[in-house]
Motif scaffolding. Structure first.
Motif, mmCIF file in Angstrom:
data_model
loop_
_atom_site.group_PDB
_atom_site.id
_atom_site.type_symbol
_atom_site.label_atom_id
_atom_site.label_comp_id
_atom_site.label_asym_id
_atom_site.label_seq_id
_atom_site.Cartn_x
_atom_site.Cartn_y
_atom_site.Cartn_z
ATOM 1 N N ALA A 1 37.027 46.029 45.952
ATOM 2 C CA ALA A 1 37.502 44.643 46.012
ATOM 3 C C ALA A 1 38.998 44.657 46.285
ATOM 4 C CB ALA A 1 37.200 43.911 44.713
ATOM 5 N N GLN A 2 39.507 43.532 46.759
ATOM 6 C CA GLN A 2 40.925 43.424 47.076
ATOM 7 C C GLN A 2 41.558 42.241 46.359
ATOM 8 O OE1 GLN A 2 41.488 43.167 51.310
ATOM 9 N NE2 GLN A 2 41.111 45.352 51.650
ATOM 10 N N ARG A 3 42.841 42.392 46.142
ATOM 11 C CA ARG A 3 43.669 41.300 45.649
ATOM 12 C C ARG A 3 44.990 41.345 46.392
ATOM 13 N NH1 ARG A 3 46.576 40.541 39.819
ATOM 14 N NH2 ARG A 3 47.525 38.524 40.254
ATOM 15 N N ARG A 4 45.419 40.196 46.905
ATOM 16 C CA ARG A 4 46.679 40.128 47.650
ATOM 17 C C ARG A 4 47.761 39.503 46.797
ATOM 18 N NH1 ARG A 4 46.393 41.055 53.208
ATOM 19 N NH2 ARG A 4 44.270 41.725 53.770
ATOM 20 N N GLY A 5 48.934 40.124 46.833
ATOM 21 C CA GLY A 5 50.090 39.610 46.125
ATOM 22 C C GLY A 5 51.219 39.326 47.088
ATOM 23 N N ARG A 6 52.397 39.141 46.559
ATOM 24 C CA ARG A 6 53.562 38.883 47.392
ATOM 25 C C ARG A 6 53.959 40.166 48.124
ATOM 26 N NH1 ARG A 6 58.582 40.377 46.727
ATOM 27 N NH2 ARG A 6 58.149 41.051 44.583
ATOM 28 N N GLY A 7 53.612 40.231 49.395
ATOM 29 C CA GLY A 7 54.042 41.355 50.217
ATOM 30 C C GLY A 7 53.259 42.638 50.043
ATOM 31 N N ALA A 8 52.115 42.602 49.361
ATOM 32 C CA ALA A 8 51.328 43.821 49.167
ATOM 33 C C ALA A 8 49.865 43.479 48.945
ATOM 34 C CB ALA A 8 51.868 44.639 47.994
ATOM 35 N N VAL A 9 49.019 44.476 49.143
ATOM 36 C CA VAL A 9 47.573 44.350 48.925
ATOM 37 C C VAL A 9 47.138 45.442 47.956
ATOM 38 C CG1 VAL A 9 45.289 44.501 49.995
ATOM 39 C CG2 VAL A 9 47.164 43.387 51.214
ATOM 40 N N LEU A 10 46.330 45.070 46.983
ATOM 41 C CA LEU A 10 45.696 46.018 46.072
ATOM 42 C C LEU A 10 44.215 46.101 46.419
ATOM 43 C CD1 LEU A 10 45.210 47.656 43.396
ATOM 44 C CD2 LEU A 10 44.940 45.442 42.261
ATOM 45 N N GLN A 11 43.746 47.304 46.671
ATOM 46 C CA GLN A 11 42.310 47.530 46.814
ATOM 47 C C GLN A 11 41.897 48.521 45.727
ATOM 48 O OE1 GLN A 11 40.397 48.006 50.700
ATOM 49 N NE2 GLN A 11 39.495 49.918 49.984
ATOM 50 N N HIS A 12 40.909 48.152 44.941
ATOM 51 C CA HIS A 12 40.391 49.109 43.969
ATOM 52 C C HIS A 12 38.873 49.107 44.008
ATOM 53 C CE1 HIS A 12 41.052 45.832 40.583
ATOM 54 N NE2 HIS A 12 40.247 45.419 41.524
ATOM 55 N N GLY A 13 38.306 50.250 43.607
ATOM 56 C CA GLY A 13 36.862 50.377 43.685
ATOM 57 C C GLY A 13 36.338 51.447 42.760
ATOM 58 N N SER A 14 35.018 51.450 42.578
ATOM 59 C CA SER A 14 34.350 52.362 41.657
ATOM 60 C C SER A 14 33.301 53.172 42.392
ATOM 61 C CB SER A 14 33.671 51.576 40.532
ATOM 62 O OG SER A 14 34.618 50.840 39.789
ATOM 63 N N ILE A 15 33.191 54.450 42.010
ATOM 64 C CA ILE A 15 32.162 55.336 42.542
ATOM 65 C C ILE A 15 31.307 55.791 41.367
ATOM 66 C CG2 ILE A 15 31.662 57.447 43.829
ATOM 67 C CD1 ILE A 15 35.129 55.927 43.991
ATOM 68 N N LEU A 16 30.046 55.418 41.357
ATOM 69 C CA LEU A 16 29.154 55.771 40.258
ATOM 70 C C LEU A 16 28.723 57.231 40.387
ATOM 71 C CD1 LEU A 16 26.747 52.715 39.832
ATOM 72 C CD2 LEU A 16 28.989 53.127 38.815
ATOM 73 N N LEU A 17 29.127 58.040 39.433
ATOM 74 C CA LEU A 17 28.780 59.460 39.455
ATOM 75 C C LEU A 17 27.439 59.721 38.787
ATOM 76 C CD1 LEU A 17 32.267 60.974 38.553
ATOM 77 C CD2 LEU A 17 31.244 60.711 40.827
ATOM 78 N N ALA A 18 27.142 58.971 37.740
ATOM 79 C CA ALA A 18 25.885 59.165 37.006
ATOM 80 C C ALA A 18 25.526 57.876 36.283
ATOM 81 C CB ALA A 18 26.013 60.322 36.020
ATOM 82 N N ARG A 19 24.293 57.785 35.854
ATOM 83 C CA ARG A 19 23.803 56.608 35.154
ATOM 84 C C ARG A 19 24.493 56.478 33.793
ATOM 85 N NH1 ARG A 19 18.736 54.569 36.272
ATOM 86 N NH2 ARG A 19 18.144 56.632 37.068
ATOM 87 N N SER A 20 24.903 55.267 33.459
ATOM 88 C CA SER A 20 25.490 54.996 32.153
ATOM 89 C C SER A 20 24.422 54.437 31.219
ATOM 90 C CB SER A 20 26.633 53.980 32.285
ATOM 91 O OG SER A 20 27.044 53.507 31.013
ATOM 92 N N GLN A 21 24.475 54.822 29.951
ATOM 93 C CA GLN A 21 23.562 54.241 28.960
ATOM 94 C C GLN A 21 23.823 52.749 28.780
ATOM 95 O OE1 GLN A 21 23.842 56.479 25.338
ATOM 96 N NE2 GLN A 21 22.867 58.308 26.192
ATOM 97 N N LYS A 22 25.020 52.307 29.164
ATOM 98 C CA LYS A 22 25.382 50.889 29.048
ATOM 99 C C LYS A 22 24.902 50.079 30.254
ATOM 100 C CE LYS A 22 27.724 51.703 25.269
ATOM 101 N NZ LYS A 22 27.226 51.250 23.944
ATOM 102 N N ALA A 23 24.409 50.767 31.288
ATOM 103 C CA ALA A 23 23.836 50.092 32.458
ATOM 104 C C ALA A 23 22.752 50.989 33.043
ATOM 105 C CB ALA A 23 24.912 49.788 33.498
ATOM 106 N N THR B 1 37.288 55.921 39.499
ATOM 107 C CA THR B 1 37.845 54.663 39.994
ATOM 108 C C THR B 1 39.118 54.971 40.765
ATOM 109 O OG1 THR B 1 37.067 53.690 37.921
ATOM 110 C CG2 THR B 1 38.416 52.298 39.341
ATOM 111 N N TYR B 2 39.358 54.201 41.818
ATOM 112 C CA TYR B 2 40.586 54.380 42.586
ATOM 113 C C TYR B 2 41.254 53.033 42.784
ATOM 114 C CZ TYR B 2 38.860 52.170 46.865
ATOM 115 O OH TYR B 2 38.394 51.245 47.781
ATOM 116 N N SER B 3 42.556 53.057 43.012
ATOM 117 C CA SER B 3 43.263 51.865 43.483
ATOM 118 C C SER B 3 44.265 52.304 44.539
ATOM 119 C CB SER B 3 43.970 51.126 42.338
ATOM 120 O OG SER B 3 45.060 51.868 41.825
#
Length: 245
Positions: free
Chosen positions: A158-180, A84-86
């Motif tokens: 996905a993105q979220r905008r705040g006062r004077g800044a933007v947050l972008q975070h996202g996920s990279i699926l490396l392998a299959r999860s047993q939970k999904a 995951t990155y932000s």
């Protein structure tokens, strides 16, 4: 431009979300962008801000996983076998004003990174629209900027905008999860084992070139850590927040 880099570490879901929010707040004041890579210390389902908490029970495979609610929208994500990155950037940066500008920069850089690692990935383009309600899981949805391999989504942001800044975070699926189990990752689709650390290192070089930035390893300031503790306690670790909808 110098960008603070907070390197890969594994944390509980509520802390990961609290740190992202703390960075969004501090970036507006410091005017210094921060790129952060992280993982999850336990499989965690994150709900999009507008999703109903009760809908999590529609996905039985993740029913016993920890659950948090993101500050950004979109579908639910099962955070497990992933990187995951932000990225927090001041709105003074012209690239932050375009809705898809940062998505394109990060995702195209990821596609080049994967190519260098022997994996062919593409941008989704114009996806077929779902009839009826959108799927519960984010990685069963499609947007034009998603990264796909053989028709399967392996990265979304996905993105979220705040006062004077933007947050972008996202996920990279490396392998299959047993939970999904319905969501294959890069290893499953390309038969190529790529560790989170290897992907981070290779992606950083592509991002440095794409964004014309120099990354300098750093850590949270004392003020950011203090803020994250408060945000986690009052928001992301609180049932009132997670189950608010």
């Amino acid at each position: 431009m110098a960008v603070r880099l907070i390197e890969n570490a594994s944390h509980r879901g509520s802390w990961n979300m609290a740190v992202d929010d703390s960075l969004l707040e501090s970036t507006a004041d410091s005017l210094t962008p921060t790129l952060r890579f992280y993982e999850w210390s336990a499989p965690t389902l994150s709900l999009g801000y507008f999703q109903k908490y009760a809908d999590r029970w529609s996905h039985p495979e993740s029913s016993d996983a920890a659950c948090v609610r993101r500050g950004s929208g979109g579908g639910a994500i099962m955070h497990d076998q992933e990187l995951t990155y932000s990225y927090c950037v001041p709105t003074a940066d012209p690239r932050s004003t375009a809705v898809t500008g940062l998505f394109d920069l990060f995702h195209q850089a990821l596609i080049r990174t994967l190519k260098n690692l022997g994996v062919t990935a593409t941008i989704c383009g114009n996806p077929h629209k779902n009839d009826g309600d959108a799927p519960f899981l984010c990685f069963e949805r499609r947007s034009s900027v998603d990264v796909i391999i053989d028709g399967y989504k392996v990265c979304g942001s996905a993105q979220r905008r705040g006062r004077g800044a933007v947050l972008q975070h996202g996920s990279i699926l490396l392998a299959r999860s047993q939970k999904a189990p319905q969501l294959p990752g890069i290893t499953d689709l390309a038969s190529t084992q790529i560790s989170s650390n290897a992907l981070q290192k290779a992606w950083l070089q592509e991002l440095s070139d794409a964004l014309s930035l120099n990354f300098k390893v750093g850590q949270l300031t004392e003020a950011e850590s203090t803020s994250a503790v408060k945000i986690e306690r009052e928001r992301f670790a609180a049932a009132e927040w997670t189950e608010k909808k």
